[in-house]
Design an enzyme around this catalytic site. Structure first.
Site, PDB file in Angstrom:
ATOM      1  N   HIS A 558       0.852  42.756  -2.603  1.00 42.14           N
ATOM      2  CA  HIS A 558       0.672  43.751  -3.662  1.00 42.14           C
ATOM      3  C   HIS A 558      -0.807  44.094  -3.872  1.00 42.14           C
ATOM      4  O   HIS A 558      -1.267  45.167  -3.509  1.00 42.14           O
ATOM      5  CB  HIS A 558       1.302  43.225  -4.957  1.00 42.14           C
ATOM      6  CG  HIS A 558       1.267  44.213  -6.080  1.00 42.14           C
ATOM      7  ND1 HIS A 558       1.386  43.843  -7.393  1.00 42.14           N
ATOM      8  CD2 HIS A 558       1.118  45.561  -6.100  1.00 42.14           C
ATOM      9  CE1 HIS A 558       1.321  44.910  -8.167  1.00 42.14           C
ATOM     10  NE2 HIS A 558       1.145  45.964  -7.407  1.00 42.14           N
ATOM     11  N   HIS A 563      -3.466  47.987  -3.639  1.00 39.24           N
ATOM     12  CA  HIS A 563      -4.522  48.349  -4.601  1.00 39.24           C
ATOM     13  C   HIS A 563      -5.916  48.260  -3.985  1.00 39.24           C
ATOM     14  O   HIS A 563      -6.704  49.208  -4.024  1.00 39.24           O
ATOM     15  CB  HIS A 563      -4.444  47.413  -5.809  1.00 39.24           C
ATOM     16  CG  HIS A 563      -3.307  47.690  -6.724  1.00 39.24           C
ATOM     17  ND1 HIS A 563      -3.424  48.443  -7.871  1.00 39.24           N
ATOM     18  CD2 HIS A 563      -2.014  47.314  -6.653  1.00 39.24           C
ATOM     19  CE1 HIS A 563      -2.263  48.518  -8.479  1.00 39.24           C
ATOM     20  NE2 HIS A 563      -1.371  47.838  -7.758  1.00 39.24           N
ATOM     21  N   HIS A 750       3.691  50.276  -1.741  1.00 37.90           N
ATOM     22  CA  HIS A 750       3.454  49.837  -3.113  1.00 37.90           C
ATOM     23  C   HIS A 750       4.726  49.822  -3.934  1.00 37.90           C
ATOM     24  O   HIS A 750       4.990  48.874  -4.690  1.00 37.90           O
ATOM     25  CB  HIS A 750       2.408  50.723  -3.793  1.00 37.90           C
ATOM     26  CG  HIS A 750       2.131  50.306  -5.210  1.00 37.90           C
ATOM     27  ND1 HIS A 750       2.677  50.954  -6.299  1.00 37.90           N
ATOM     28  CD2 HIS A 750       1.390  49.286  -5.721  1.00 37.90           C
ATOM     29  CE1 HIS A 750       2.281  50.364  -7.401  1.00 37.90           C
ATOM     30  NE2 HIS A 750       1.503  49.349  -7.085  1.00 37.90           N
ATOM     31  N   ASN A 754       6.253  46.566  -6.041  1.00 36.79           N
ATOM     32  CA  ASN A 754       5.829  46.633  -7.433  1.00 36.79           C
ATOM     33  C   ASN A 754       6.976  46.818  -8.425  1.00 36.79           C
ATOM     34  O   ASN A 754       7.096  46.067  -9.387  1.00 36.79           O
ATOM     35  CB  ASN A 754       4.816  47.753  -7.641  1.00 36.79           C
ATOM     36  CG  ASN A 754       4.291  47.785  -9.068  1.00 36.79           C
ATOM     37  OD1 ASN A 754       3.509  46.930  -9.461  1.00 36.79           O
ATOM     38  ND2 ASN A 754       4.744  48.749  -9.867  1.00 36.79           N
ATOM     39  N   ILE A 900       0.199  52.198 -11.140  1.00 39.27           N
ATOM     40  CA  ILE A 900       0.333  51.107 -12.092  1.00 39.27           C
ATOM     41  C   ILE A 900       0.264  49.809 -11.313  1.00 39.27           C
ATOM     42  O   ILE A 900       0.523  49.793 -10.100  1.00 39.27           O
ATOM     43  CB  ILE A 900       1.648  51.190 -12.904  1.00 39.27           C
ATOM     44  CG1 ILE A 900       1.683  50.151 -14.016  1.00 39.27           C
ATOM     45  CG2 ILE A 900       2.832  51.015 -11.987  1.00 39.27           C
ATOM     46  CD1 ILE A 900       0.582  50.267 -15.017  1.00 39.27           C
TER      47      ILE A 900
END
Length: 900
Positions: A558, A563, A750, A754, A900
């Site tokens: 993740h 990110h 993602h 997530n 997010i």
């Protein structure tokens, strides 16, 4: 948060009238007729078709002579939003004076054509825009230009904000005699009091650098210089209004000035390779000059990277991040002992049935509307968790081995299961330091579980053995993590056997502790039990193995791979690719909010003492661990889905198979759905790239494109700049593969790791984030053995995260699994530049159709009972790659970006 009541408009009128009478001027800045109306404006991406118009060769009425040049009256309308923040009220009277003078915004129109007589760019035409309409959050401004008849196509506009506050410009519509030209702005414009430079916005027509109209070339270059920060007069911390994209290492997660225990090494550089993050320019710490200060306030990100104000008062991404540091002290005040375990499993169930009483004055209801229940009569509010879908469908599924195995293929972390390619399994670490490298999982152990159906050679040849292998990654951390308070760690291997029905069966778990000064290496293999003692030992071993997977998922699958690694692509794109570059416009939706969410993560999640360090097993070594993985394992050319599957032995190339791949496990929900999404993205990117680059020479000669890809490698991912696997950028296929990989990571990758976080981790025994005590068989004391034999459930509860850790993680996972109301899902709406180009718009519609097809395929697969990894009694459907979703915690929906 940002909306005003309708009375605000009337209050504005009243203030305006008072000022009007004071200065003896009519209050013309707002039209009372419009009060109470709502302008139905499209959100970003919802684009109506507009006409790219010019003023040449058209019969007109009402032309006038000005300086011996025929002109025509042209009206422009700007839609904007005010910044509703505390501390800006002082500027409103001054801003209303600007409205009264009719000089709210200075607007210039720039022609894309040169003057045929002089060969140079034409003079811009300008006017002041006056505010004429307001209903929160939107306001509209009107201006009128005397435009020469031969002005030609409008290629850009420039805007100067005359207010003392910043303004969010949504769009400008210019009404020409032969149609309306729309400039999509979607950007903050600072007050001229802090930034007197005029902001430039280009038309929706995309240009390669070599094809840019002469009058726009310097504007294009100047804008990029601004974004690189070359216009800054001095170093120092970036301020709110600036739009500077620059790089820095992760030297701001520690806080040694506040507490020496919060000192952390710099992540990024030769000692700890890592992707770069957005530079903030903060001062160095006094106690450690290599570390950046973490004093109050939000970390800088360029203004346009922040969350939009369109979300109003609803549950927003910004509120989600604000909730994390606000909620935790309230929970801690109730759970006084940070190491207290749950007393029994019923206490865990009570989190969903009864909840935890919190002080009513904590003010958490707006932050956690899903979880905070207002008590009817009591003085307290209740933090009552929503039961996650896993236990809603089958309360006891988490106990079963088949569910443990199923989640490696269709759960929260489908990125780590891999094919066993050699036997016996061996460590690649130095045996002089870490002990015997050969696994204790022998074929004799496996044979007992597979009932002697085949030999080890047959199992390897037929691709029947799979493993979750965290042995070599974790072994160097075991001893130092064990020195931390309230935590324990092993290195682990979990072996699975593939059955004929495409389901996996766990057959053995090996846990290892390396030697240290006082003790030799310890390792033991556990297998599914058939008596009480072995069943409990197997359950405890599974708990340790699953916690390793949970930590790896959060930090690597993740945080690092989506990110962290995405941020350099965004920074480089804004520095090197003009806003009118077609590749920038293709990638831009995939960049939305990522820099903002990453900055907030550095404040509250991955920082020293933050939620990751507090509640996950790596503790203070969390970012060091992710740096090790980045150094040893991360490769850009392996981040695309097909390459990732092939690397792990989960697929092999087969030109006769669907998607060109044959899956090793036919019922692999993540891969099956993901490959349809991957192909849809790649086909869309292929059509887009081939439209703008019909010739490979255009790619080689595109200095902006080449500058972007060079900066990604050499600066943004500079610690890996010398790796031989970086793709070259010379052909259409090169560009297609690069862009498709980035788009996939931002969207499908993602989403898959997530939005199921609360669904699978919201019941923490299913995915404990840490283990706190060792196995009962590792050098036990008499008291430990007695406790295990007398009360194995108590040992299990002590192994799990504490009440505090579990509760904080559950709140965090609920927040991070939430889709915002303004989420932009992949393929939902086109960008304005796509909609205005007929061939690109047609390609987008085909892309949208392929995504709608995927929705149907997923629905059909989830009711096909032969697909046991996604359908069956109590089985959680695999919907994480369904493209669209309602807002909230849904366990589905693929946004364009890491939002997010």
């Amino acid at each position: 948060m940002f909306c005003r009541e309708s009375s605000s408009s009337l209050q504005t009128v009243s203030v305006a009238k008072s000022l009007s009478s004071l200065f003896h001027k009519p209050s013309a800045f707002i039209n009372p007729i419009h009060v109470g109306r709502r302008d139905k404006l499209p959100r970003r991406g919802r684009c109506k078709k507009v006409v790219t118009a010019s003023l040449s060769n058209i019969e007109r009425e009402g032309n006038v002579l000005k300086n011996n040049v025929k002109t025509v009256k042209v009206k422009g309308f700007i839609t904007a939003q005010e910044e509703f923040r505390d501390g800006i009220a002082w500027s409103r009277p001054l801003d209303q004076l600007a409205d009264l003078r009719g000089k709210s915004l200075l607007v210039e129109l720039i022609s894309a054509e040169t003057d045929p007589r002089t060969g140079i760019e034409k003079d811009p035409v300008e006017d002041y825009a006056q505010r004429v309409w307001f209903e929160a959050p939107d306001e509209k401004y009107e201006c009128e230009f005397d435009m020469p008849e031969d002005f030609g196509t409008i290629g850009a506009i420039r805007v100067q904000n005359q207010y003392h506050r910043q303004l969010f410009l949504k769009k400008m519509e210019i009404e020409l005699p032969d149609g309306t030209v729309t400039f999509t702005c979607e950007s903050w414009v600072a007050s001229k009091t802090v930034d007197p430079a005029k902001r430039v916005f280009f038309s929706t027509k995309s240009y390669l650098p070599s094809e840019t109209p002469e009058p726009l070339i310097q504007l294009r270059k100047k804008e990029l210089e601004t974004l690189k920060g070359n216009d800054r007069e001095e170093d120092g911390e970036f301020t709110k209004f600036e739009r500077v994209y620059d790089y820095d290492v992760y030297n701001d997660v520690g806080d040694p000035d506040n507490n020496p225990e919060l000192a952390r090494p710099v992540i990024g550089g030769p000692a700890h390779p890592y992707p770069r993050r957005c530079k903030t320019g903060r001062k160095p710490c006094k106690t450690d000059p290599a570390t950046e200060q973490r004093y109050g306030g939000e970390f800088y990100v360029p203004r346009d990277e922040e969350f939009s104000i369109a979300k109003g008062t609803t549950f927003t991404g910004k509120a989600i991040l604000a909730a994390i540091p606000s909620v935790f002290p309230q929970i801690e005040s109730v759970l006084l002992d940070p190491q207290l375990p749950f007393p029994h499993f019923k206490a865990i169930q009570n989190l969903y049935e009864e909840g935890i009483e919190l002080p009513k004055d904590a003010g958490l209801l707006p932050l956690l509307p899903r979880l905070i229940k207002a008590a009817t009569e009591a003085r307290d509010d209740i933090l009552q968790f929503e039961a996650p879908i896993l236990i809603n469908r089958d309360r006891f599924s988490w106990l079963r081995d088949d569910e443990f195995a199923r989640q490696t293929l269709a759960g929260l972390n489908p990125y780590c299961i891999e094919l066993v390619k050699e036997w016996p399994m061996k460590s690649k670490l130095d045996p002089a330091i870490y002990g015997d490298p050969t696994s204790l999982i022998t074929w004799e152990i496996v044979e007992k579980e597979v009932k002697g159906n085949m030999s080890v050679d047959e199992a390897l040849k037929n691709k029947r053995l799979f493993v979750l292998d965290y042995h070599d990654l974790l072994l160097p951390y075991v001893n130092k993590v064990r020195e931390l308070d309230n935590t324990n760690l092993y290195a682990s291997r979990t072996l699975f056997y593939l059955s004929d029905d495409s389901t996996l069966r766990p057959v053995a778990i090996e846990l290892t502790v390396p030697p240290n000064i006082n003790k030799p290496q310890w390792k033991q293999v556990f297998t599914p039990g058939y008596d009480a003692t072995s069943c409990w030992l197997w359950s405890l071993a599974k708990t340790h193995a699953i916690s390793h997977d949970a930590g790896y998922h959060q930090l690597i699958s993740h945080w690092l791979r989506t990110h962290c690694c995405m941020e350099p692509y965004i920074i480089a794109a804004n520095r090197q690719l003009s806003a009118m570059h077609p590749i920038y416009r293709l990638l831009h939706p995939h960049f939305r909010y990522t820099m903002e969410i990453n900055a907030r993560a550095r404040q509250s999640l991955v920082n020293a003492g933050g939620i990751i360090e507090t509640c996950f097993w790596p503790g203070r070594y969390s970012l060091e661990l992710s740096s090790d993985v980045y150094d040893k394992l991360w490769r850009f050319d392996m981040e695309g889905l097909p390459a990732d599957l092939i690397k792990r032995g989960m697929a092999e190339e087969d030109e006769n198979a669907k998607h060109g791949l044959r899956l090793t496990i036919p019922d692999y929900p993540f891969a099956n759905d993901g490959l349809i999404l991957w192909d849809a993205i790649k086909e869309w990117v292929t059509e887009y790239v081939n439209h703008y680059y019909p010739d490979a020479e255009l790619i080689k000669s595109d200095e902006e494109l080449q500058g972007w890809w060079s900066e990604v490698q050499n600066v943004g991912h500079g610690d890996k700049k010398d790796e031989p696997w970086w793709p070259v950028l010379e052909t259409q296929d090169d560009l297609i593969n690069i862009v498709t990989t980035i788009a996939w990571v931002a969207s499908g990758h993602h989403a898959a790791v997530n939005f199921g976080q609360y669904g699978y981790g919201g019941y923490f025994p299913n995915r404990p984030t840490t283990t706190r005590i060792k196995m009962p068989t590792e050098e036990p004391t008499d008291e430990e053995l007695e406790e295990f034999y007398e009360s194995p459930e108590k040992v299990m509860l002590k192994t799990y995260p504490s009440q505090k850790q579990a509760t904080l993680v559950m709140v965090t996972l609920d927040l991070l699994s939430t889709h915002s109301v303004d989420e932009e899902y992949i393929g939902e709406y086109p960008e304005s530049s796509w909609a205005d180009e007929p061939m690109i718009n047609a390609a987008f519609e085909r892309f949208k159709g392929r995504l709608q097809y995927l929705e149907g395929v997923i629905d059909e697969r989830n009711v096909t009972l032969s697909l046991k990894n996604r359908a069956g009694a109590g089985v959680v459907k695999y919907e994480l790659l369904k493209p669209t979703s309602e807002h909230g915690v849904t366990g589905m929906g693929v946004p364009y970006s890491i939002s997010i």
